[in-house]
Write a protein that holds these residues in place. Structure first.
Motif, short mmCIF file in Angstrom:
data_model
loop_
_atom_site.label_atom_id
_atom_site.label_comp_id
_atom_site.label_asym_id
_atom_site.label_seq_id
_atom_site.Cartn_x
_atom_site.Cartn_y
_atom_site.Cartn_z
N UNK A 58 6.30 -10.35 -7.92
CA UNK A 58 5.26 -9.34 -7.74
C UNK A 58 5.74 -7.98 -7.27
N UNK A 59 7.03 -7.81 -7.05
CA UNK A 59 7.50 -6.52 -6.55
C UNK A 59 7.38 -5.40 -7.57
N UNK A 60 7.76 -5.65 -8.80
CA UNK A 60 7.65 -4.62 -9.84
C UNK A 60 6.21 -4.17 -10.02
N UNK A 61 5.31 -5.12 -10.08
CA UNK A 61 3.89 -4.81 -10.21
C UNK A 61 3.39 -4.00 -9.01
N UNK A 62 3.78 -4.41 -7.80
CA UNK A 62 3.35 -3.70 -6.60
C UNK A 62 3.91 -2.28 -6.56
N UNK A 63 5.14 -2.10 -7.00
CA UNK A 63 5.72 -0.77 -7.05
C UNK A 63 4.96 0.13 -8.03
N UNK A 64 4.67 -0.39 -9.21
CA UNK A 64 3.92 0.39 -10.20
C UNK A 64 2.53 0.71 -9.66
N UNK A 65 1.87 -0.27 -9.07
CA UNK A 65 0.53 -0.02 -8.52
C UNK A 65 0.57 1.05 -7.45
N UNK A 66 1.62 1.06 -6.63
CA UNK A 66 1.70 2.06 -5.55
C UNK A 66 1.90 3.47 -6.11
N UNK A 67 2.77 3.61 -7.10
CA UNK A 67 2.98 4.96 -7.67
C UNK A 67 1.73 5.41 -8.43
#
Length: 113
Positions: A91-100
């Protein structure tokens, strides 16, 4: 996904610190074949550009991922994204994209590429 949600998954998302984080992030980008391999210097220079939004994911204080995006007028693009191989599929990639993307919404961006 808020910080409570990512902490529950074992990582946190925070802003990229161009000085302190550049060495670790450059190593992550170098090992991620899918990402653009930016040097420490390129990371520092990119972070200074107008409209840049950059966030890292971290587990236990160690950086495990990075996302970098840039806004120009009311549009933006994701320039680079990478997560350490051993931390993928959590879930890190998804969370990073969601944050940006959240950052771009806050800046009233109308379209992201």
């Amino acid at each position: 996904m808020g910080s409570e949600g990512t902490a529950r998954l074992g990582f946190v998302i925070r802003e990229f610190d161009a000085v302190a984080d550049a060495p670790e992030v450059a190593a992550i980008l170098w090992e991620a074949r899918e990402a653009a391999s930016w040097s420490e210097e390129a990371l520092r220079e990119t972070a200074l550009l107008p409209g840049v939004a950059a966030f890292v994911s971290a587990r236990g204080g160690a950086i495990t991922g990075i996302v970098v995006g840039r806004q120009v007028l009311d549009e933006a693009e994701i320039l680079n994204l990478a997560v350490r191989q051993r931390e993928r599929r959590q879930g890190e990639g998804r969370a990073l994209v969601q944050r940006v993307l959240q950052q771009f919404v806050e800046r009233q961006v109308s379209r992201v590429f």
